[in-house]
Each structure stands twice: as C-alpha cells, then as structure tokens.
Design a protein around this motif. Structure first.
Motif, PDB file in Angstrom:
ATOM      1  N   VAL A   6       7.642  11.007   8.875  1.00 47.82           N
ATOM      2  CA  VAL A   6       8.789  11.570   8.157  1.00 47.82           C
ATOM      3  C   VAL A   6       9.590  10.404   7.597  1.00 47.82           C
ATOM      4  O   VAL A   6       9.909   9.451   8.327  1.00 47.82           O
ATOM      5  N   VAL A   7       9.912  10.469   6.313  1.00 48.57           N
ATOM      6  CA  VAL A   7      10.627   9.353   5.670  1.00 48.57           C
ATOM      7  C   VAL A   7      11.512   9.897   4.558  1.00 48.57           C
ATOM      8  O   VAL A   7      11.205  10.917   3.931  1.00 48.57           O
TER       9      VAL A   7
ATOM     10  N   ASN B 253      13.666   5.783  -3.119  1.00 52.31           N
ATOM     11  CA  ASN B 253      13.478   6.885  -4.053  1.00 52.31           C
ATOM     12  C   ASN B 253      12.094   7.479  -3.795  1.00 52.31           C
ATOM     13  O   ASN B 253      11.374   7.049  -2.881  1.00 52.31           O
ATOM     14  N   LEU B 254      11.695   8.451  -4.588  1.00 45.86           N
ATOM     15  CA  LEU B 254      10.418   9.132  -4.338  1.00 45.86           C
ATOM     16  C   LEU B 254       9.253   8.159  -4.420  1.00 45.86           C
ATOM     17  O   LEU B 254       8.355   8.169  -3.558  1.00 45.86           O
ATOM     18  N   GLU B 255       9.232   7.307  -5.426  1.00 44.38           N
ATOM     19  CA  GLU B 255       8.134   6.360  -5.596  1.00 44.38           C
ATOM     20  C   GLU B 255       8.016   5.419  -4.397  1.00 44.38           C
ATOM     21  O   GLU B 255       6.918   5.176  -3.890  1.00 44.38           O
ATOM     22  N   GLU B 256       9.144   4.917  -3.915  1.00 41.93           N
ATOM     23  CA  GLU B 256       9.118   3.998  -2.774  1.00 41.93           C
ATOM     24  C   GLU B 256       8.660   4.705  -1.507  1.00 41.93           C
ATOM     25  O   GLU B 256       7.931   4.129  -0.679  1.00 41.93           O
ATOM     26  N   ALA B 257       9.080   5.943  -1.331  1.00 35.83           N
ATOM     27  CA  ALA B 257       8.652   6.699  -0.149  1.00 35.83           C
ATOM     28  C   ALA B 257       7.142   6.930  -0.160  1.00 35.83           C
ATOM     29  O   ALA B 257       6.473   6.802   0.868  1.00 35.83           O
TER      30      ALA B 257
ATOM     31  N   GLU C 211       4.926   5.025  -1.697  1.00 37.87           N
ATOM     32  CA  GLU C 211       4.298   3.720  -1.461  1.00 37.87           C
ATOM     33  C   GLU C 211       4.314   3.383   0.032  1.00 37.87           C
ATOM     34  O   GLU C 211       3.340   2.843   0.573  1.00 37.87           O
ATOM     35  N   PHE C 212       5.405   3.694   0.698  1.00 35.45           N
ATOM     36  CA  PHE C 212       5.509   3.454   2.136  1.00 35.45           C
ATOM     37  C   PHE C 212       4.477   4.292   2.893  1.00 35.45           C
ATOM     38  O   PHE C 212       3.770   3.786   3.777  1.00 35.45           O
ATOM     39  N   ALA C 213       4.365   5.559   2.546  1.00 36.36           N
ATOM     40  CA  ALA C 213       3.382   6.427   3.190  1.00 36.36           C
ATOM     41  C   ALA C 213       1.963   5.916   2.974  1.00 36.36           C
ATOM     42  O   ALA C 213       1.110   5.999   3.868  1.00 36.36           O
ATOM     43  N   GLU C 214       1.710   5.359   1.797  1.00 37.91           N
ATOM     44  CA  GLU C 214       0.381   4.812   1.497  1.00 37.91           C
ATOM     45  C   GLU C 214       0.050   3.646   2.421  1.00 37.91           C
ATOM     46  O   GLU C 214      -1.097   3.465   2.835  1.00 37.91           O
TER      47      GLU C 214
END
Length: 258
Positions: A194-195, A208-212, A214-217
């Motif tokens: 969860v992030v 932001n959505l893109e960073e989240a 990328e983090f999940a990846e």
C-alpha cells in the motif's frame, strides 16, 4: 498454523478528505461512494488482534463503521494532524481495556505530548482522559505486536522522516516522497503493498501517480493498492481503468485478506 492478515482500509483520502469542504470540483460532487474518502488509515487484524496504522480526525467514525470493540495498539507513521488528531477518541477502548499501546518515533511522541498533554499527564491525568503505553520506534529495530514482527521502514515526506511498516507479507506507506535503496530492500518480497498516490501532477512531499507506480515496480508485489488520494487524481472508476492489472485504487471500507 499460518497466520493470515485482514487489511481494512478505514480511510484513503488526503488531509482534507473527499469531498473537500465547500468544493465544487466534479470529484467532490460525485455520487460514487468510492469517491468519498475519509482521512487515511488502515486496520491490520489477525486472530484476536486489531492494530491501526494512524488515527486521524475521522477515527471515531471509522471505528463505528467497522464495529470495532477492541483496539490492541496504534502505529504512527508521523505526527501530522490527518494521521494523529483522533487520538482522544481512543477513550472508549481505554475505559474497557486500560492504557492503549502506541508505537511511534520519539519525535512523534514529543509532538503528541505537546498537543495532547492531558493524555500524558500520568497520575495527574484527568479521570475522563485516555491513557497510553508509549513504545518508541527506531529504524533498523523491529518490534513485536500480537506475536508478529513489525519492521519499520524509514522514508521521507519532503524533509520530514516518516515510517512505513511491514508485517509479514504486507507493507504500508503513506506520505512518502523519497526512500533509500537500503530501505526499499526491507520491502522486497511482500505480497501486498500500500502506497500513497496523491495526484497526477508532481508534489513536493508526496508521490504522484507516476512515482507510486515506479515504486511498486521496484518492489514487485503481487498487488499494489494506492491510498492517500486527493480529488485531483480523478474519479475512482476512471483512474482504476488506467492502472496496471495488479495495481488498484484503494477505497474506504475495502478489505484485503492475505
């Protein structure tokens, strides 16, 4: 026997919640219940244990919605009001159970002592005030709650240190903007992540959505749920359609079992 976790999303909104007071933004006017978000918090339950991560100003409403009659402790990520302002509403649990354990960075405890001094007054505490049992959380020092290990994971909310938490195959982050590779390693192997994902536009202290994504990846969990969402991210159903198959927008009252 393997212990399973039940994750209840008590709130998935950012600091103002959705709808924002007085806002005429289309998402704030939405009739879809998934577009109505209380301040961010989750409850992690197993066997006879209920632990809440953060208790914001909607805490009372969240406990009533889910008919929670026992609270074993609160894990705080950081001291901001949308994550702590509900601490006075632990009173019914205190009256039944005695002092409620809280787990937090010393800085966060100091902030709570300043803002809610009457809770920490010891023997001089007003009879109607709740009491807490303080447990300090330190990076690189795991601790035990309800028979399970909790791994604190250090991250930053702009320049403010915040803790994420890992319990078994579950990891929870909110108000995250930067995190070191060393701390990311502590999250590897989780099944559910969860992030926070505030909006599409960049923000100085939140993913932001893109960073989240990328983090999940980097983490590669089986499933990722996005939380701490503002109305500016868009309508729940429309955003959900754009996400990768194993990534979902969390919503209030969602329950995930591990």
């Amino acid at each position: 026997m393997e212990i399973g976790l039940k994750i209840t999303f008590l709130g998935t909104g950012t600091s103002q919640g959705i709808p924002v007071i007085g806002s005429k933004h289309p998402v704030c006017l939405s009739k879809n219940p998934k577009d109505k978000r209380l301040r961010v918090s989750v409850m992690v339950s197993w066997e006879n244990n209920n632990y809440v991560i953060d208790c914001g100003p909607d805490f009372r409403q969240q406990m009533l919605t889910h008919k929670v009659d026992k609270l074993d402790g609160i894990l705080f990520t950081h001291e901001h009001a949308d994550h702590t302002a509900g601490i006075d509403d632990i009173r019914p649990f205190f009256f039944r159970q005695g002092d409620i354990p809280i787990y937090a960075h010393k800085r966060v405890v100091d902030s709570l002592k300043h803002r809610f001094d009457y809770i920490f007054a010891g023997e001089n505490r007003y009879p109607g005030a709740p009491g807490v049992q303080v447990n300090f959380v330190k990076n690189n020092h795991s601790f035990n709650v309800g028979g399970l290990e909790v791994v604190p994971i250090e991250a930053y909310h702009n320049r403010l240190q915040v803790f994420g938490y890992r319990i078994k195959d579950f990891a929870y982050f909110t108000d995250l903007k930067t995190i070191s590779d060393t701390e990311i390693e502590k999250t590897k192997g989780v099944k559910v992540l969860v992030v926070n994902a505030l909006r599409e536009e960049p923000h100085h202290s939140h993913f932001n959505l893109e960073e989240a994504l990328e983090f999940a990846e980097k983490i590669q969990p089986e499933k990722t749920y996005l939380t701490h969402i503002s109305h500016m991210l868009g309508f729940h159903n429309e955003v959900e359609k754009k996400l990768p198959d194993n990534v979902h927008l969390a919503y209030d009252n969602l329950i995930v079992n591990l």
